[in-house]
Design a protein around this motif. Structure first.
Motif, PDB file in Angstrom:
ATOM      1  N   GLY A   6       0.809  -1.100  -0.085  1.00  0.00           N
ATOM      2  CA  GLY A   6       0.108  -0.044  -0.012  1.00  0.00           C
ATOM      3  C   GLY A   6       0.911   1.197   0.058  1.00  0.00           C
ATOM      4  N   LEU A   7       0.228   2.387   0.279  1.00  0.00           N
ATOM      5  CA  LEU A   7       1.017   3.670   0.085  1.00  0.00           C
ATOM      6  C   LEU A   7       1.984   3.764   1.057  1.00  0.00           C
ATOM      7  N   ALA A   8       2.039   3.089   2.385  1.00  0.00           N
ATOM      8  CA  ALA A   8       2.911   3.227   3.390  1.00  0.00           C
ATOM      9  C   ALA A   8       4.238   2.331   3.064  1.00  0.00           C
ATOM     10  N   GLY A   9       3.858   0.939   2.520  1.00  0.00           N
ATOM     11  CA  GLY A   9       4.970   0.328   2.303  1.00  0.00           C
ATOM     12  C   GLY A   9       5.741   0.776   1.230  1.00  0.00           C
ATOM     13  N   PHE A  64       7.090  -7.400  -0.359  1.00  0.00           N
ATOM     14  CA  PHE A  64       6.265  -8.691  -0.831  1.00  0.00           C
ATOM     15  C   PHE A  64       4.652  -7.874  -0.517  1.00  0.00           C
ATOM     16  N   GLU A  65       3.837  -8.263  -1.434  1.00  0.00           N
ATOM     17  CA  GLU A  65       2.471  -7.741  -1.460  1.00  0.00           C
ATOM     18  C   GLU A  65       1.453  -8.922  -1.603  1.00  0.00           C
ATOM     19  N   GLN A  66       0.589  -9.154  -0.717  1.00  0.00           N
ATOM     20  CA  GLN A  66      -0.165 -10.564  -0.876  1.00  0.00           C
ATOM     21  C   GLN A  66      -1.094 -10.363  -2.129  1.00  0.00           C
ATOM     22  N   ARG A  67      -1.392  -9.320  -2.787  1.00  0.00           N
ATOM     23  CA  ARG A  67      -2.372  -9.164  -3.802  1.00  0.00           C
ATOM     24  C   ARG A  67      -1.780  -9.136  -4.929  1.00  0.00           C
ATOM     25  N   PRO A  85       1.593 -13.446   0.363  1.00  0.00           N
ATOM     26  CA  PRO A  85       1.247 -13.081   1.664  1.00  0.00           C
ATOM     27  C   PRO A  85       2.238 -13.732   2.607  1.00  0.00           C
ATOM     28  N   VAL A  86       2.637 -12.823   3.552  1.00  0.00           N
ATOM     29  CA  VAL A  86       3.354 -13.343   4.841  1.00  0.00           C
ATOM     30  C   VAL A  86       2.492 -13.817   5.843  1.00  0.00           C
ATOM     31  N   ARG A  87       2.850 -15.205   6.137  1.00  0.00           N
ATOM     32  CA  ARG A  87       1.892 -15.869   7.147  1.00  0.00           C
ATOM     33  C   ARG A  87       2.196 -15.850   8.611  1.00  0.00           C
ATOM     34  N   ASN A 143     -10.980   1.427  -6.278  1.00  0.00           N
ATOM     35  CA  ASN A 143     -11.750   0.473  -5.088  1.00  0.00           C
ATOM     36  C   ASN A 143     -12.423   1.360  -4.631  1.00  0.00           C
ATOM     37  N   CYS A 144     -12.295   2.816  -4.698  1.00  0.00           N
ATOM     38  CA  CYS A 144     -12.925   3.614  -4.315  1.00  0.00           C
ATOM     39  C   CYS A 144     -12.453   5.021  -4.819  1.00  0.00           C
ATOM     40  N   GLN A 145     -13.065   6.028  -5.342  1.00  0.00           N
ATOM     41  CA  GLN A 145     -12.462   7.233  -5.770  1.00  0.00           C
ATOM     42  C   GLN A 145     -11.782   7.841  -4.272  1.00  0.00           C
ATOM     43  N   HIS A 146     -10.651   8.341  -4.775  1.00  0.00           N
ATOM     44  CA  HIS A 146      -9.766   8.841  -3.544  1.00  0.00           C
ATOM     45  C   HIS A 146      -9.253  10.231  -4.046  1.00  0.00           C
ATOM     46  N   VAL A 147      -9.314  11.248  -3.284  1.00  0.00           N
ATOM     47  CA  VAL A 147      -8.761  12.532  -3.533  1.00  0.00           C
ATOM     48  C   VAL A 147      -7.883  12.972  -2.416  1.00  0.00           C
ATOM     49  N   THR A 148      -7.024  14.182  -2.901  1.00  0.00           N
ATOM     50  CA  THR A 148      -5.932  14.487  -1.954  1.00  0.00           C
ATOM     51  C   THR A 148      -6.442  15.928  -1.620  1.00  0.00           C
ATOM     52  N   GLY A 172       2.239   2.458   8.382  1.00  0.00           N
ATOM     53  CA  GLY A 172       0.455   2.417   7.991  1.00  0.00           C
ATOM     54  C   GLY A 172      -0.078   3.458   8.423  1.00  0.00           C
ATOM     55  N   ASP A 173      -1.136   3.840   7.941  1.00  0.00           N
ATOM     56  CA  ASP A 173      -1.932   5.094   8.080  1.00  0.00           C
ATOM     57  C   ASP A 173      -2.437   4.931   9.694  1.00  0.00           C
ATOM     58  N   TRP A 174      -2.290   3.774  10.016  1.00  0.00           N
ATOM     59  CA  TRP A 174      -2.657   3.830  11.741  1.00  0.00           C
ATOM     60  C   TRP A 174      -1.403   3.929  12.856  1.00  0.00           C
ATOM     61  N   GLY A 222      -0.834  -0.776  -4.220  1.00  0.00           N
ATOM     62  CA  GLY A 222      -1.557   0.347  -3.944  1.00  0.00           C
ATOM     63  C   GLY A 222      -2.660   0.168  -2.540  1.00  0.00           C
ATOM     64  N   GLY A 223      -2.536  -1.086  -2.222  1.00  0.00           N
ATOM     65  CA  GLY A 223      -3.492  -1.508  -1.116  1.00  0.00           C
ATOM     66  C   GLY A 223      -4.878  -0.932  -1.251  1.00  0.00           C
ATOM     67  N   ARG A 224      -5.217  -0.253  -0.202  1.00  0.00           N
ATOM     68  CA  ARG A 224      -6.975   0.374  -0.283  1.00  0.00           C
ATOM     69  C   ARG A 224      -6.961   1.415  -1.442  1.00  0.00           C
ATOM     70  N   ALA A 225      -5.924   2.071  -1.757  1.00  0.00           N
ATOM     71  CA  ALA A 225      -5.756   3.177  -2.757  1.00  0.00           C
ATOM     72  C   ALA A 225      -5.512   2.606  -4.101  1.00  0.00           C
ATOM     73  N   THR A 280      -5.495   8.399   6.067  1.00  0.00           N
ATOM     74  CA  THR A 280      -5.563   9.240   4.590  1.00  0.00           C
ATOM     75  C   THR A 280      -4.298   8.758   3.808  1.00  0.00           C
ATOM     76  N   MET A 281      -4.157   8.881   2.544  1.00  0.00           N
ATOM     77  CA  MET A 281      -3.203   8.440   1.721  1.00  0.00           C
ATOM     78  C   MET A 281      -1.920   9.310   2.330  1.00  0.00           C
ATOM     79  N   GLU A 282      -2.097  10.591   2.690  1.00  0.00           N
ATOM     80  CA  GLU A 282      -0.966  11.564   3.414  1.00  0.00           C
ATOM     81  C   GLU A 282      -0.489  11.014   4.791  1.00  0.00           C
TER      82      GLU A 282
HETATM   83  C1  LIG Z   1     -13.258   3.246   0.188  1.00  0.00           C
HETATM   84  C2  LIG Z   1     -11.938   4.057   0.726  1.00  0.00           C
HETATM   85  C3  LIG Z   1     -11.771   5.367   0.316  1.00  0.00           C
HETATM   86  C4  LIG Z   1     -10.798   6.144   0.674  1.00  0.00           C
HETATM   87  N1  LIG Z   1     -10.968   7.541   0.365  1.00  0.00           N
HETATM   88  C5  LIG Z   1      -9.763   8.295   0.815  1.00  0.00           C
HETATM   89  C6  LIG Z   1      -9.596   9.477   0.151  1.00  0.00           C
HETATM   90  O1  LIG Z   1     -10.330  10.179  -0.725  1.00  0.00           O
HETATM   91  N2  LIG Z   1      -8.135  10.174   0.393  1.00  0.00           N
HETATM   92  C7  LIG Z   1      -7.350   9.766   1.246  1.00  0.00           C
HETATM   93  O2  LIG Z   1      -6.258  10.417   1.565  1.00  0.00           O
HETATM   94  N3  LIG Z   1      -7.571   8.414   1.872  1.00  0.00           N
HETATM   95  C8  LIG Z   1      -8.715   7.746   1.414  1.00  0.00           C
HETATM   96  N4  LIG Z   1      -8.997   6.180   1.988  1.00  0.00           N
HETATM   97  C9  LIG Z   1      -7.740   5.887   2.917  1.00  0.00           C
HETATM   98  C10 LIG Z   1      -6.635   5.534   2.173  1.00  0.00           C
HETATM   99  O3  LIG Z   1      -6.776   4.570   1.118  1.00  0.00           O
HETATM  100  C11 LIG Z   1      -5.593   4.727   3.347  1.00  0.00           C
HETATM  101  O4  LIG Z   1      -5.590   5.503   4.341  1.00  0.00           O
HETATM  102  C12 LIG Z   1      -4.236   4.367   2.679  1.00  0.00           C
HETATM  103  O5  LIG Z   1      -4.529   3.977   1.577  1.00  0.00           O
HETATM  104  C13 LIG Z   1      -3.643   3.364   3.669  1.00  0.00           C
HETATM  105  O6  LIG Z   1      -2.616   2.928   3.101  1.00  0.00           O
HETATM  106  P1  LIG Z   1      -1.565   1.975   3.858  1.00  0.00           P
HETATM  107  O7  LIG Z   1      -0.373   1.427   3.108  1.00  0.00           O
HETATM  108  O8  LIG Z   1      -1.446   2.459   5.043  1.00  0.00           O
HETATM  109  O9  LIG Z   1      -2.518   0.439   4.040  1.00  0.00           O
HETATM  110  P2  LIG Z   1      -3.144  -0.359   2.864  1.00  0.00           P
HETATM  111  O10 LIG Z   1      -3.296   0.403   1.604  1.00  0.00           O
HETATM  112  O11 LIG Z   1      -4.308  -1.213   3.359  1.00  0.00           O
HETATM  113  O12 LIG Z   1      -1.989  -1.150   2.543  1.00  0.00           O
HETATM  114  C14 LIG Z   1      -1.673  -2.617   3.189  1.00  0.00           C
HETATM  115  C15 LIG Z   1      -0.898  -3.510   2.348  1.00  0.00           C
HETATM  116  O13 LIG Z   1      -0.557  -4.610   3.063  1.00  0.00           O
HETATM  117  C16 LIG Z   1      -0.995  -5.885   2.204  1.00  0.00           C
HETATM  118  N5  LIG Z   1      -1.003  -6.886   3.032  1.00  0.00           N
HETATM  119  C17 LIG Z   1      -1.909  -7.223   4.149  1.00  0.00           C
HETATM  120  N6  LIG Z   1      -1.423  -8.354   4.790  1.00  0.00           N
HETATM  121  C18 LIG Z   1      -0.584  -8.966   4.108  1.00  0.00           C
HETATM  122  C19 LIG Z   1       0.492  -9.906   4.352  1.00  0.00           C
HETATM  123  N7  LIG Z   1       0.266 -10.978   5.242  1.00  0.00           N
HETATM  124  N8  LIG Z   1       1.668 -10.171   3.426  1.00  0.00           N
HETATM  125  C20 LIG Z   1       1.649  -9.309   2.576  1.00  0.00           C
HETATM  126  N9  LIG Z   1       1.069  -8.132   2.324  1.00  0.00           N
HETATM  127  C21 LIG Z   1       0.008  -8.029   3.068  1.00  0.00           C
HETATM  128  C22 LIG Z   1      -2.411  -5.477   1.627  1.00  0.00           C
HETATM  129  O14 LIG Z   1      -2.679  -6.305   0.445  1.00  0.00           O
HETATM  130  C23 LIG Z   1      -2.240  -3.955   1.246  1.00  0.00           C
HETATM  131  O15 LIG Z   1      -1.801  -3.946  -0.232  1.00  0.00           O
HETATM  132  C24 LIG Z   1     -10.030   5.749   1.284  1.00  0.00           C
HETATM  133  C25 LIG Z   1      -9.884   4.416   1.812  1.00  0.00           C
HETATM  134  C26 LIG Z   1     -10.903   3.553   1.495  1.00  0.00           C
HETATM  135  C27 LIG Z   1     -10.968   1.969   1.832  1.00  0.00           C
END
Ligand SMILES: Cc1cc2nc3c(=O)[nH]c(=O)nc-3n(C[C@H](O)[C@H](O)[C@H](O)COP(=O)(O)OP(=O)(O)OC[C@H]3O[C@@H](n4cnc5c(N)ncnc54)[C@H](O)[C@@H]3O)c2cc1C
Length: 469
Positions: free
Chosen positions: A7-10, A27-30, A232-234, A50-55, A419-421, A34-37, A429-431
């Protein structure tokens, strides 16, 4: 260096570390990044996000990341936000000629969906944010206070809460006002609307989301690293309190000098459940962080029903309508209305009330709202529709949640979090995700004795605000 999660964090952590000379294996499981974005292709060949994303203009780290990976020109920024209520009253938010913090005064004064008493109460609350430089004292109360409580203390009218604060903040923070920490809500207004003229500008990707990440793979591979999809890391291997490897299907184990886990917080808690004691209170804290849903509804009409690029609806389930046909066509040089059919994407944040509803019921509900808002849609035929429910779209920014978010550096040697958390000060957010990736990379580099900064500063206050902020 092993990064788990594309995802964006990784990706931000991986790109930053590759740029710093590290050999990164991500390593990405999918089967895509891009993860959720992200976006994918439907069986009929249609590309859908997956859903419209804006910044927003104030998302300085996401902007930096897009520039690093060569995607900045795939995001278009817009100065005018248009709001529409069921009575057909329109309002706009657009910077006028006055300097910050008065740049929105003209469009706010003319904002038809709000009454004069709504506007006066909003102006009072804005003044309170301004005078405290975005940090009103009651926000720092132990355990935090909810945004709704903060607004009530500022005597906000019902109209102001429902038709202004809720409209902006539920979309920005994906949570209802009574479950949102006021700190996050106030930050949105301080950073995006008050402290400078450009923080509110809305950036919309002009390509399917997955197209934004092609440069990440290249950046990592150029430095001898690799991006491995469908992996996927297990589980994790630990010896004498240190992490020694990650395990994949088929008993495959990969090892590195350092590991950055950039997976959702719930996944991280599961992977480290057996090692929780070594992480202090991290796992127990993560289990207290809730999630909130977002629903995306995709409509394809047989003709053009909408001219604007996007619209915000007031007093409806549907919060945003994005004109995907025009947004994509504008980017590849075609006429924005050159296509005979039109693809619209609707977004409903904090969509708790839709989670249990059948898809057809959601389609009917949203279609009625679209036909109410866009008269030409009443005659148009809906060719097809898709509903994508994300039950765990973001972590819920409930009051006090900041105290539960872990730092990127952990108590376990060689283990880093992104991770965004994680603790970034930003909501989900993506930011926030990019910030976490940069912070994780900085922690790895600091620990290895080669410190480097990736985190970008916030937009500087401008206009009159810079004299007292
Ligand atoms: C429907 C929706 C709409 C959104 N709209 C906006 C928006 O408009 N603007 C905005 O700024 N933010 C938006 N967000 C939030 C934003 O998408 C997230 O905050 C951000 O993308 C999170 O990135 P991340 O890398 O932290 O997590 P993720 O994107 O969840 O990335 C985690 C990655 O880890 C992978 N993974 C999980 N388990 C394993 C494993 N065991 N082994 C290997 N890989 C694994 C996952 O497949 C995923 O690719 C939205 C989110 C959603 C779901």
């Amino acid at each position: 260096m092993i990064v788990i999660g594309g995802g964006l964090a990784g990706l931000a952590a991986g790109v930053a570390l590759a740029e710093s000379g590290w050999r990164v294996r991500l390593f990405e499981q999918r089967p895509f990044l891009g993860g959720r974005a992200t976006s994918y292709v439907l069986p009929d060949g249609e590309h859908v996000d997956n859903c419209q994303h804006v910044t927003l203009g104030c998302c300085t780290n996401l902007d930096d990341f897009y520039r690093r990976v060569g995607s900045a020109n795939k995001v278009k920024f817009f100065d005018r936000l248009v709001f529409l209520d069921p009575q057909g009253r329109r309002g706009e938010m657009q910077a006028g000629v006055l300097p910050a913090p008065f740049h929105m005064t003209g469009s706010f004064a003319a904002f038809a969906p709000l009454s004069l008493s709504d506007k006066l109460s909003i102006a009072r609350a804005m003044l309170s944010i301004l005078l405290s430089r975005g940090k009103p004292a009651d926000v720092a109360e132990p355990g935090g206070i909810s945004m709704l409580e903060w607004l009530k203390r500022r005597g906000q009218t019902k109209g102001a809460i429902e038709r202004f604060w809720r409209v902006v903040l539920v979309s920005a923070l994906d949570e209802e006002l009574d479950r949102t920490d006021a700190r996050y809500g106030i930050d949105v207004f301080w950073k995006a609307f008050l402290s400078n003229r450009s923080g509110y500008r809305m950036g919309v990707p002009a390509v399917p989301l997955a197209d934004l990440y092609a440069g990440c793979k290249a950046a990592i591979e150029q430095k001898g690293g690799e991006v491995v999809l469908r992996s996927p890391v297990r589980s994790v291997r630990m010896e004498s309190g240190a992490i020694t490897g990650v395990e994949f299907d088929g008993d495959r184990v990969e090892s590195a000098d350092a590991y950055a886990f950039a997976v959702p917080h719930t996944t991280f808690a599961e992977l480290f459940a057996a090692h929780a004691a070594q992480l202090g209170s991290t796992i127990a804290n993560l289990r207290k962080i809730g999630v909130s849903p977002i629903t995306g509804v995709h409509f394809w009409f047989d003709r053009t029903v909408m001219d604007e690029l996007f619209l915000t609806l007031i007093d409806t389930n549907t919060q945003w309508i994005f004109n995907k046909t025009a947004l994509y066509n504008a980017s590849n040089g075609a006429s924005p209305t050159g296509s005979p059919t039109q693809y619209l994407q609707l977004v409903i944040s904090a969509s708790y009330n839709l989670l249990q509803k059948p898809r057809q019921e959601i389609i009917d509900l949203c279609l009625a709202e679209v036909r109410q808002a866009l008269p030409r849609a009443r005659e148009a035929q809906l060719l097809k529709a898709t509903v994508i429910k994300e039950a765990a779209a973001t972590f819920s920014p409930h009051p006090g949640v900041d105290s539960l978010r872990p730092m990127q550096e952990t108590l376990i040697a060689g283990l880093y979090l992104a991770g965004d958390w994680t603790d970034t000060g930003w909501p989900a957010t993506m930011e926030g995700a990019v910030r976490s990736g940069y912070l994780a990379a900085e922690a790895v580099l600091r620990k290895s004795g080669e410190p480097r900064q990736f985190l970008q500063p916030d937009l500087a206050p401008d206009g009159f605000v810079r004299f007292w902020a």
